[in-house]
Design a protein around this motif. Sequence first.
Motif, mmCIF file in Angstrom:
data_model
loop_
_atom_site.group_PDB
_atom_site.id
_atom_site.type_symbol
_atom_site.label_atom_id
_atom_site.label_comp_id
_atom_site.label_asym_id
_atom_site.label_seq_id
_atom_site.Cartn_x
_atom_site.Cartn_y
_atom_site.Cartn_z
ATOM 1 N N ALA A 124 0.734 -1.161 -0.061
ATOM 2 C CA ALA A 124 0.038 0.078 0.207
ATOM 3 C C ALA A 124 0.692 1.283 -0.249
ATOM 4 O O ALA A 124 0.505 2.198 -0.753
ATOM 5 C CB ALA A 124 -0.964 0.004 1.299
ATOM 6 N N ALA A 125 2.008 1.312 0.764
ATOM 7 C CA ALA A 125 2.941 2.364 1.001
ATOM 8 C C ALA A 125 3.480 2.656 -0.420
ATOM 9 O O ALA A 125 3.623 3.738 -1.011
ATOM 10 C CB ALA A 125 3.978 1.994 1.850
ATOM 11 N N LYS A 126 3.891 1.413 -1.255
ATOM 12 C CA LYS A 126 4.347 1.666 -2.596
ATOM 13 C C LYS A 126 3.545 2.124 -3.462
ATOM 14 O O LYS A 126 3.659 3.040 -4.465
ATOM 15 C CB LYS A 126 5.014 0.262 -2.965
ATOM 16 C CG LYS A 126 5.935 0.264 -4.224
ATOM 17 C CD LYS A 126 6.312 -1.133 -4.300
ATOM 18 C CE LYS A 126 7.217 -1.269 -5.513
ATOM 19 N NZ LYS A 126 7.564 -2.491 -6.218
ATOM 20 N N LYS A 130 3.784 5.796 -5.357
ATOM 21 C CA LYS A 130 3.735 5.712 -6.704
ATOM 22 C C LYS A 130 2.658 7.063 -7.241
ATOM 23 O O LYS A 130 3.150 7.589 -8.178
ATOM 24 C CB LYS A 130 3.499 4.476 -7.469
ATOM 25 C CG LYS A 130 3.730 4.495 -8.946
ATOM 26 C CD LYS A 130 3.606 3.000 -9.346
ATOM 27 C CE LYS A 130 3.567 2.963 -10.833
ATOM 28 N NZ LYS A 130 3.713 1.563 -11.234
ATOM 29 N N LEU A 131 1.561 6.930 -6.415
ATOM 30 C CA LEU A 131 0.488 7.846 -6.986
ATOM 31 C C LEU A 131 0.881 9.245 -6.737
ATOM 32 O O LEU A 131 0.610 10.416 -7.293
ATOM 33 C CB LEU A 131 -0.737 7.483 -6.259
ATOM 34 C CG LEU A 131 -1.481 6.327 -6.679
ATOM 35 C CD1 LEU A 131 -2.760 6.145 -5.780
ATOM 36 C CD2 LEU A 131 -1.984 6.648 -8.086
ATOM 37 N N PRO A 135 9.812 10.189 -4.071
ATOM 38 C CA PRO A 135 10.978 9.314 -4.376
ATOM 39 C C PRO A 135 10.876 8.041 -3.590
ATOM 40 O O PRO A 135 9.997 7.804 -2.735
ATOM 41 C CB PRO A 135 12.049 10.138 -3.666
ATOM 42 C CG PRO A 135 11.207 11.123 -2.588
ATOM 43 C CD PRO A 135 10.012 11.179 -3.236
ATOM 44 N N ASP A 136 11.641 7.008 -3.961
ATOM 45 C CA ASP A 136 11.762 5.687 -3.638
ATOM 46 C C ASP A 136 11.963 5.875 -2.205
ATOM 47 O O ASP A 136 12.806 6.557 -1.493
ATOM 48 C CB ASP A 136 12.382 4.654 -4.327
ATOM 49 C CG ASP A 136 11.859 4.496 -5.517
ATOM 50 O OD1 ASP A 136 10.809 4.544 -5.905
ATOM 51 O OD2 ASP A 136 12.727 4.111 -6.645
#
Length: 173
Positions: A124-126, A130-131, A135-136
Amino acid sequence: MAVARRGTQGALLASLLLTGIAQAQQAAPVTLPDPAPAPPADVAAATTAPVSTTLPQDNVTTLGEVRALKPEDDQPLDLYRFKNPLKAENNRFSRNWSEPPSPEQVSMAGGYIMMGVVKGVMAAAKGVNKLTGGPDQIQSAIARPPPELSAEQQRRALQFCAQQDGCGAPPQK
C-alpha cells in the motif's frame, strides 16, 4: 450425569494415550501370522502351482566392490566444482519469485499473519508513493569525496606529530 470439561477431557485422553504406549512397549514381542495362510482343501486341490518358500532377499543382486579414491595432494578439494550445465534464463515468473521464508525467519518476523500484514502495508505504501510521485523509500547510497585538509591544517597536524615524536603521518606531497 456430569459432563467433563474440555481440559479434563484432554487430560484424560493424554493419560490414556500414555498408558497405552507404556503397555505397548512392555508387551511381549508379537508373532506375526504365516504370510501365506493355507487355502481351503477344495482350492488347494484345484491349484497345481507349487508355492515358493524362498525369501525375496535371495533373488537380490549385489554390486561389486566400490573404492573411493583419495584426491591428489596438489589439487584442493572443491565441493562446488560440478556446476549445472543448463542456465535457465529469467522470465516473467522468476522476476517476482522469492524463496519462501524458513521457519526461523517466520518466527523472528512474528508469524505468518504478521508477515502478511507487513507485506500488505508495504504494498500500500509503495502504491501511495507511486501515486503521489514521491521518491522511493529505499534509495541507493551516494558516496561523497573524502574530506581534505587545507594547507594550514596539514601544517598544524605535522607540527603536532613532531611534538609527539612521530605519529605515523603520511608523507607530505
